[in-house]
Motif scaffolding. Structure first.
Motif, mmCIF file in Angstrom:
data_model
loop_
_atom_site.group_PDB
_atom_site.id
_atom_site.type_symbol
_atom_site.label_atom_id
_atom_site.label_comp_id
_atom_site.label_asym_id
_atom_site.label_seq_id
_atom_site.Cartn_x
_atom_site.Cartn_y
_atom_site.Cartn_z
ATOM 1 N N LEU A 425 0.469 50.055 94.139
ATOM 2 C CA LEU A 425 1.216 49.553 95.268
ATOM 3 C C LEU A 425 2.030 50.502 95.933
ATOM 4 C CD1 LEU A 425 2.520 47.822 92.524
ATOM 5 C CD2 LEU A 425 1.068 46.375 94.385
ATOM 6 N N LYS A 426 1.553 51.186 96.339
ATOM 7 C CA LYS A 426 1.771 52.326 97.086
ATOM 8 C C LYS A 426 1.644 52.359 99.029
ATOM 9 C CE LYS A 426 4.252 56.377 94.475
ATOM 10 N NZ LYS A 426 4.396 54.886 93.367
ATOM 11 N N VAL A 427 2.646 51.992 99.873
ATOM 12 C CA VAL A 427 1.974 52.336 101.144
ATOM 13 C C VAL A 427 1.436 53.986 101.337
ATOM 14 C CG1 VAL A 427 3.027 52.778 103.231
ATOM 15 C CG2 VAL A 427 4.192 50.569 101.281
ATOM 16 N N LEU A 428 -0.211 53.742 102.008
ATOM 17 C CA LEU A 428 -1.105 54.895 102.797
ATOM 18 C C LEU A 428 -1.167 55.481 103.915
ATOM 19 C CD1 LEU A 428 -3.916 53.456 100.189
ATOM 20 C CD2 LEU A 428 -2.367 55.392 99.485
ATOM 21 N N ASP A 429 -0.502 54.312 105.036
ATOM 22 C CA ASP A 429 -0.940 54.591 106.276
ATOM 23 C C ASP A 429 -0.081 53.286 106.602
ATOM 24 O OD1 ASP A 429 -1.029 55.980 108.690
ATOM 25 O OD2 ASP A 429 -3.656 54.964 108.635
ATOM 26 N N ARG A 430 0.290 53.581 108.461
ATOM 27 C CA ARG A 430 1.008 52.526 109.230
ATOM 28 C C ARG A 430 0.300 52.752 110.172
ATOM 29 N NH1 ARG A 430 5.995 50.770 107.107
ATOM 30 N NH2 ARG A 430 5.807 51.830 105.305
ATOM 31 N N VAL A 431 0.781 51.828 111.217
ATOM 32 C CA VAL A 431 0.207 52.197 112.412
ATOM 33 C C VAL A 431 1.384 50.632 113.571
ATOM 34 C CG1 VAL A 431 -2.331 53.242 112.599
ATOM 35 C CG2 VAL A 431 -1.717 50.601 112.601
ATOM 36 N N ALA A 432 1.840 51.488 114.275
ATOM 37 C CA ALA A 432 1.942 50.169 115.202
ATOM 38 C C ALA A 432 0.850 49.490 116.089
ATOM 39 C CB ALA A 432 2.554 51.074 116.561
ATOM 40 N N THR A 433 1.880 47.821 116.286
ATOM 41 C CA THR A 433 0.659 47.505 117.543
ATOM 42 C C THR A 433 1.629 46.715 118.289
ATOM 43 O OG1 THR A 433 1.829 45.893 116.203
ATOM 44 C CG2 THR A 433 -0.903 46.416 115.158
ATOM 45 N N TYR A 434 0.474 45.851 119.517
ATOM 46 C CA TYR A 434 1.008 45.607 120.219
ATOM 47 C C TYR A 434 1.274 43.982 120.182
ATOM 48 C CZ TYR A 434 -0.872 50.088 123.029
ATOM 49 O OH TYR A 434 -1.540 51.070 122.851
ATOM 50 N N TYR A 454 -14.102 48.522 110.207
ATOM 51 C CA TYR A 454 -13.090 48.343 111.539
ATOM 52 C C TYR A 454 -12.323 47.388 111.311
ATOM 53 C CZ TYR A 454 -16.901 49.639 114.126
ATOM 54 O OH TYR A 454 -17.678 50.641 115.073
ATOM 55 N N LEU A 455 -11.177 47.449 111.568
ATOM 56 C CA LEU A 455 -9.698 46.060 111.369
ATOM 57 C C LEU A 455 -9.456 45.563 112.916
ATOM 58 C CD1 LEU A 455 -6.788 46.579 109.132
ATOM 59 C CD2 LEU A 455 -6.163 46.156 111.586
ATOM 60 N N VAL A 456 -9.601 44.359 113.121
ATOM 61 C CA VAL A 456 -8.861 43.945 113.982
ATOM 62 C C VAL A 456 -6.929 43.176 113.804
ATOM 63 C CG1 VAL A 456 -9.254 42.823 116.069
ATOM 64 C CG2 VAL A 456 -11.114 43.943 114.755
ATOM 65 N N ALA A 457 -6.065 43.526 114.657
ATOM 66 C CA ALA A 457 -5.014 43.141 115.082
ATOM 67 C C ALA A 457 -5.029 41.634 116.118
ATOM 68 C CB ALA A 457 -4.168 43.457 114.853
ATOM 69 N N TYR A 458 -4.601 40.600 115.547
ATOM 70 C CA TYR A 458 -4.935 40.253 116.537
ATOM 71 C C TYR A 458 -3.071 39.284 117.380
ATOM 72 C CZ TYR A 458 -9.713 39.597 114.816
ATOM 73 O OH TYR A 458 -10.639 39.745 115.470
ATOM 74 N N ASN A 459 -3.108 39.903 118.226
ATOM 75 C CA ASN A 459 -1.221 40.120 118.344
ATOM 76 C C ASN A 459 -0.915 38.460 118.958
ATOM 77 O OD1 ASN A 459 -1.283 42.665 117.616
ATOM 78 N ND2 ASN A 459 -1.935 43.534 119.032
ATOM 79 N N LYS A 460 0.353 38.399 119.146
ATOM 80 C CA LYS A 460 1.002 37.520 119.944
ATOM 81 C C LYS A 460 1.452 38.022 121.202
ATOM 82 C CE LYS A 460 0.348 35.277 115.945
ATOM 83 N NZ LYS A 460 -0.724 34.182 116.264
ATOM 84 N N ILE A 461 2.853 38.293 121.427
ATOM 85 C CA ILE A 461 3.674 39.033 122.259
ATOM 86 C C ILE A 461 2.763 39.479 122.700
ATOM 87 C CG2 ILE A 461 5.907 38.699 123.386
ATOM 88 C CD1 ILE A 461 7.023 37.186 120.566
ATOM 89 N N THR A 462 2.526 40.113 124.286
ATOM 90 C CA THR A 462 1.636 41.636 124.468
ATOM 91 C C THR A 462 2.166 42.132 125.742
ATOM 92 O OG1 THR A 462 0.212 40.793 123.234
ATOM 93 C CG2 THR A 462 -0.185 42.397 125.021
ATOM 94 N N LYS A 463 3.693 41.608 125.703
ATOM 95 C CA LYS A 463 4.358 41.875 127.077
ATOM 96 C C LYS A 463 3.786 43.728 127.715
ATOM 97 C CE LYS A 463 8.880 39.532 126.842
ATOM 98 N NZ LYS A 463 9.547 39.812 125.794
ATOM 99 N N ASP A 464 3.500 43.980 128.697
ATOM 100 C CA ASP A 464 3.135 45.103 129.593
ATOM 101 C C ASP A 464 1.898 45.338 129.027
ATOM 102 O OD1 ASP A 464 3.555 46.678 127.947
ATOM 103 O OD2 ASP A 464 5.725 46.830 128.197
#
Ligand code: CUK
Ligand code: CUA
Length: 659
Positions: A425-434, A454-464
């Motif tokens: 249950l240890k956090v190993l890594d984190r990345v920001a998303t748009y 691969y990992l795909v992140a599906y984002n909601k608000i994608t300003k700028d």
């Protein structure tokens, strides 16, 4: 050269970070130098994976390649699509039929691929309709929606469509509890607690044909079911649902459904439920729901209205449902590849609880309950808990797995994906998303055998993120390489509609599944097919005019039609005579209150046209099919009602003029 390019990107990213303070930290410089190479699929080369992405409020399903992010196809499912004639041709209209009549739109949130032994098998992909509850099955041999079944007793079919290890069932939980269809729904809204019920649907799937059938439902106290996943391996035979609004509020849920510290994960022993159904414990209830199927031989859909469902009562049968407390308004409910760990993502919780299947079983054996909820035993939190991931991020939503002991969770509020170790249950890594990320997907990431990579992140608000396009901006998907210890952003791309859940499978699994290239003319059983130009004709039946039309590069037969009158209904049954891959023809006629037709080789499709005025109307092929595509056209003459223009049709000859 490469470094200069990266530097330029950095300068731009830093510059825009100053302008927009809401940009997540490090989102601009997350792309490393070799990223482009990793996502680059050279022209002519194939992608490694097919990615099936829900279209949200577009109601459709889009197909991308991974890792290139190239869009291959949008498959119409729950919304009409004039591009493909879906919901416009006479043959496809029954697919969108429901107990409420023709429903031309829905909201598709989740895709789920069929599995065999807990592994993605590449045969079908299922999708849910949220608004008017339905489940669709898309055939991956044709990339076409093959079947849609409506779900009674439901409102907001959100916790759906999730499947069991061998696709025995596709399972659906209602988001809104409502008075059952078989009870009186005309009750005061503030009687939620007495009159509103939840229903979980178990839809069986035929092993060979894939055909669905509503096997049974389980009725539960009224709550909101949000998401679910099946057990697998050791927990095969169980299903897990996240529940919120266990406060049973019927107004201002934003506040009133966030009162309790903990809501529930509901564990369902569906093997036990099956036994009860076999033992005759299901109550037959009168309901109404549509079951729509597509026939590949008649190229037509059929809609059948059904009127009965077997319902098991979870509060009477004490050993099919169990509640496990879960902090706080859980959204995602995800089961790891071993089937031992169940992750509940409380949207408002500052931690992620991970439950143990073994502990839960022991708790049930030892009756370690803390009471009941509407007649359903509530297991003590600690008794089912494996542990909690501490300070993972804000607003956890969904979790997927890489098959190497790691879990990846999205955080809507803190806009990030966090990788953690399932056991420690240890956090190993984190990345920001748009920016605010909803679902994420690892190929096979909810199966027993994730393909990883691969990992795909599906984002909601994608300003700028992209060039602005007015008030509404494109949503984005971001691909991360997860083959190493750290997640690495390699590409992002805009999506169709609003993406929620997605699935992916290795390209070869689908490419080599016996894909249909064209329909064989000799197998065409459409009642209005014309299998050669000699069979082309126009037949009048009262005020209905049936045009048996053929299309081949580069003409229609017939292409001159006269003797149609105002008040007639004209049915163009167009058969595409081509017997070659990727040679569709189209059909459109001026003034049609309808879409076009796009007819695959060997297929017959019908457009209904009701002329609204006297005159001569051109029709033409809409798909650029040959160098003489622009010559692929024709005319139909419409005369006043009662005039004596004889019915005649021709191709290549000037029929004698009539007045
Ligand atoms: S829901 Cu969309 S982000 Cu409808 Cu699966 Cu979680
Ligand atoms: Cu047929 Cu263009």
């Amino acid at each position: 050269m490469k470094n200069k390019f990266v530097q330029a990107i950095l300068v731009i990213a830093l510059g825009s970070a100053l302008v927009t303070s809401c940009k997540p930290k490090s989102s601009g410089d997350a792309v490393s130098g070799d990223a482009a190479e990793k996502a680059y699929v050279a022209p002519g080369k194939y992608d490694e994976f097919y990615n099936f992405v829900s279209g949200g409020f577009s109601g459709q399903l889009s197909v991308y390649g991974l890792p290139s992010g190239r869009l291959f196809r949008v498959i119409p499912v729950f919304s009409v699509d004039p591009e493909k004639g879906w919901g416009y041709s006479e043959e496809t209209k029954p697919m969108l039929n429901t107990s409420h009549g023709f429903v031309p739109w829905d909201d598709l949130h989740h895709t789920e691929m069929s599995q065999t032994n807990g592994e993605v098998d590449g045969r079908w992909v299922f999708g849910n309709a949220n608004n008017t509850p339905r489940i669709a099955r898309i055939d991956l041999k044709t990339f076409k929606t093959a079947e849609i079944i409506e779900l009674p007793n439901s409102g907001g079919n959100h916790s759906s469509p999730f499947i069991t290890e061998n696709t025995e069932y596709v399972v659906a939980g209602t988001r809104f509890s409502v008075p059952a269809d078989y009870s009186n729904g005309d009750v005061p809204i503030n009687t939620y607690k007495e009159n509103y019920k939840g229903h979980i649907s178990f839809v069986s799937v035929d092993k060979k044909s894939g055909e669905m059938d509503l096997a049974f439902q389980i009725v539960t106290p009224g709550v909101n079911f949000d998401l679910s996943h099946a057990g697998k391996g050791k927990s095969h035979g169980w299903f897990f649902f996240s529940c919120y609004n266990t406060e049973q509020a019927n107004t201002l849920l934003e506040v009133n459904a966030s009162q309790k510290d903990k809501d529930f994960i509901m564990a369902v022993n569906w093997k036990k439920a099956e036994e009860y159904i076999k033992a005759g414990k299901g109550k037959k209830q009168k309901v109404k729901y549509a079951h729509n199927t597509w026939d590949e031989h008649t190229h037509s859909a059929k809609s059948v209205m059904k009127d009965e469902v077997l319902v098991l009562d979870a509060s009477e049968l004490k050993d099919i449902c169990y509640m496990i407390p879960c902090p706080k308004s859980p959204h995602g409910c995800d089961v790891d590849p071993t089937g031992e760990f169940i992750v509940g993502s409380g949207k408002l919780a500052a931690l992620i609880p991970v439950f143990s299947f073994d502990k839960m079983q022991a708790a049930i054996k030892g009756k370690k309950y803390e009471g009941d909820y509407g007649g359903i035993p509530v297991i003590k939190y600690e008794e089912a808990l494996h542990g909690e991931v501490q300070k993972p991020g804000l607003g956890p939503l969904h979790t997927e797995f890489d098959g190497k002991g790691n879990a990846y969770t999205t955080f809507f509020v803190s806009s990030e994906v966090v990788k953690w170790d399932i056991k420690t249950l240890k956090v190993l890594d984190r990345v920001a998303t748009y920016y605010s990320v909803g679902h994420l997907m690892i190929p096979g990431g909810d199966s027993k055998k994730p393909f990883g990579k691969y990992l795909v992140a599906y984002n909601k608000i994608t300003k700028d993120r992209y060039l602005p396009t007015g008030p509404e901006l494109a949503q984005s998907a971001q691909i991360f390489d997860i083959s190493g210890d750290k997640m690495k952003l390699i590409l992002d791309f805009p999506t169709i509609g609003e993406p929620h859940y997605a699935q992916a499978a290795p390209a070869d699994l689908i490419r080599n599944n016996g894909q249909l290239k064209f329909y064989k003319l000799e197998d065409n059983k459409h009642p209005y097919a014309a299998k050669g130009e000699k069979e082309a004709k126009v037949v009048r039946e009262g005020n209905k005019v049936h045009v048996y039309m053929t299309s081949i590069r580069s003409h229609f037969a017939p292409d001159n039609i006269e003797g149609v009158f105002l008040g007639d209904e004209v049915y163009f049954h167009v058969t595409n005579l081509e017997q070659d891959w990727d040679v569709p023809h189209g059909f459109a006629i001026k003034g049609a209150n309808n879409g076009e037709l796009l007819i695959m080789p060997g297929e017959t499709t019908t457009l209904k046209w009701v002329p609204d005025r006297v005159g001569t109307f051109p029709f033409y092929c809409t798909d650029f099919c040959s160098a003489l595509h622009q010559e692929m056209q024709g005319y139909i003459r419409v005369s006043p009602k009662g005039s004596n223009v004889p019915l005649q049709f021709s191709l290549g000859t000037n029929v004698p003029a009539t007045k």
